[in-house]
Design an enzyme around this catalytic site. Structure first.
Site, PDB file in Angstrom:
ATOM      1  CD  GLU A  39      45.140  42.852  38.371  1.00  0.00           C
ATOM      2  OE1 GLU A  39      44.387  41.904  38.066  1.00  0.00           O
ATOM      3  OE2 GLU A  39      44.995  44.000  37.915  1.00  0.00           O
ATOM      4  CG  HIS A  40      48.234  38.432  41.130  1.00  0.00           C
ATOM      5  ND1 HIS A  40      48.552  37.221  40.551  1.00  0.00           N
ATOM      6  CD2 HIS A  40      48.676  39.386  40.274  1.00  0.00           C
ATOM      7  CE1 HIS A  40      49.182  37.434  39.399  1.00  0.00           C
ATOM      8  NE2 HIS A  40      49.263  38.751  39.199  1.00  0.00           N
ATOM      9  CG  LEU A 131      44.204  44.248  27.495  1.00  0.00           C
ATOM     10  CD1 LEU A 131      44.221  45.113  26.235  1.00  0.00           C
ATOM     11  CD2 LEU A 131      43.841  45.100  28.716  1.00  0.00           C
ATOM     12  CB  SER A 134      42.681  33.037  26.949  1.00  0.00           C
ATOM     13  OG  SER A 134      43.889  33.659  27.097  1.00  0.00           O
ATOM     14  CG  ASP A 178      41.003  37.259  33.441  1.00  0.00           C
ATOM     15  OD1 ASP A 178      40.921  38.181  34.279  1.00  0.00           O
ATOM     16  OD2 ASP A 178      42.076  36.744  33.103  1.00  0.00           O
TER      17      ASP A 178
END
Ligand code: GLA
Length: 390
Positions: A39-40, A131, A134, A178
């Protein structure tokens, strides 16, 4: 394709016909995702490991050659929005339409002759839940236009263009995870992605076969990446890389972390950000090797460590996410962590199959006792990436 997704594609096509007066040229679907670990790290050229959800954005689309772009969303409702492809301009649109229009803009800006389209969208990816609703919208439109205009672009290229739409057209400084997850994931697998060169490895991830489940707990706390905090973390990481004289934090080897932190002196905030990113990249590599050696249960503690790092060092968690993790782990979960950008959204919980009811109940009761909104809990099964469905 399952019967329910065939029925969903049928319904979206039927609504398209009502709106635009003729059947669509085709129907496409692109999923949301959860991130197992990493994450990140994506805007630090690091490693991530998302997998696709069964929830998808579905688009019925017809090609046009007159420069007109018409957009409609079943989820937003209201009238059809009519734009022209020549009139698309970055950050000119603050509505939902910026996501699909941004993709058309990004494709055209990259030199692809996209001359207009009629689009009707409907999504089952929960919005604002971390989640990737977009990214699913962007990727489904990119894939539809890729097919209809025979652009010949690969999944990773559609992901890059979708990210560009979001960075430049929408104005949100997100990384590449994503969109790549939505475009490239495969059913039954998690995607080990190196965000520097976009090289990928599909890692078999069939929890049910091993007697486990992965729960998603949507805290229903809404987040938004365009609202500053995400960008601040990103800038802090860039500052850390500059101070350490590397292109990106990915270039700081885990074994050199202590030396790197010492070189950062007393800039406590940058030290924390750097420590998170470097340890998180290392955790992704550990998870990959555990999964590849069939030691799936052993990833649990790494998920919990990752959460602590996001909470204490990166500071992107919130009380609701921390409560999910603490409660689930105390109730016997194998591991748990927040997933996605943070500041709300969802957590994932790895559990033994037989523990699903007790752990779900423990989390729901803890939320009620804390006076938080009831969370939405569902099981995530690694599902297919973007595809044509009709
Ligand atoms: C959001 C962004 C991704 C990634 C995650 C954090 O989901 O869209 O690019 O940075 O946050 O890992």
């Amino acid at each position: 394709m399952s019967e329910s997704s065939a029925a969903a594609a049928e319904a979206v096509a039927a609504r398209f016909e009502e709106l635009y007066g003729s059947a669509p040229d085709g129907v496409w679907a692109a999923p949301g995702r959860v991130n197992l670990i990493g994450e990140h790290t994506d805007y630090n050229d690091g490693f991530v490991m998302p997998f696709a959800l069964p929830h998808t954005a579905v688009a019925a689309v017809s090609r046009r050659d007159d420069g007109v772009l018409r957009l409609h969303s079943a989820d937003i409702g209201g009238p059809v929005v009519e734009l022209t492809v020549d009139g698309l301009a970055p950050e000119s649109d603050k509505r939902w339409t910026a996501y699909p229009a941004g993709v058309v803009w990004a494709l055209r800006e990259a030199g692809h002759a996209v001359t207009g389209a009629d689009v009707h969208l409907a999504s089952t990816v929960p919005a604002g839940a971390g989640l990737s609703s977009s990214a699913a919208l962007e990727v489904v439109v990119a894939l539809a236009l890729n097919d209809l205009f025979a652009l010949g672009l690969r999944g990773w290229q559609l992901a890059r263009l979708s990210q560009r739409a979001e960075n430049v057209y929408v104005g949100a400084p997100v990384g590449i995870m994503d969109q790549t997850a939505s475009a490239c994931c495969e059913a039954g697998h998690a995607l080990f992605l190196d965000t520097r060169d976009l090289s990928q490895r599909q890692i078999p991830f069939d929890l049910a076969a091993e007697g486990m489940r992965l729960l998603v707990v949507d805290t229903q706390v809404k987040h938004s990446h365009s609202e500053g905090e995400y960008g601040k973390r990103r800038e802090g990481c860039e500052k850390g890389a500059a101070l350490l004289g590397v292109d990106a934090l990915r270039d700081v080897p885990y074994d050199d972390l202590d030396a790197a932190l010492a070189r950062l002196g007393d800039d406590e905030e940058v030290r924390r950000l750097v420590r998170h990113v470097v340890t998180e990249d290392h955790r992704v590599e550990q998870v990959v090797s555990l999964l590849e050696s069939g030691d799936t249960r052993a990833i649990g503690p790494l998920l919990v460590e990752g959460h602590a790092s996001l909470r204490d060092d990166f500071r992107v968690s919130c009380p609701e996410l921390d409560l999910v993790v603490d409660t689930a782990v105390s109730a016997g979960a194998l591991g748990a962590r927040m997933t996605g950008g943070g500041f709300g959204g969802s957590a994932i919980v790895l559990v033994e199959e037989g523990d699903v009811p007790t752990i779900t109940k423990a989390v729901e009761e803890a939320f009620a006792a804390a006076g938080f909104k009831t969370p939405r809990v569902f099981e995530a099964v690694p599902s297919a990436g973007a595809r044509r469905v009709r």
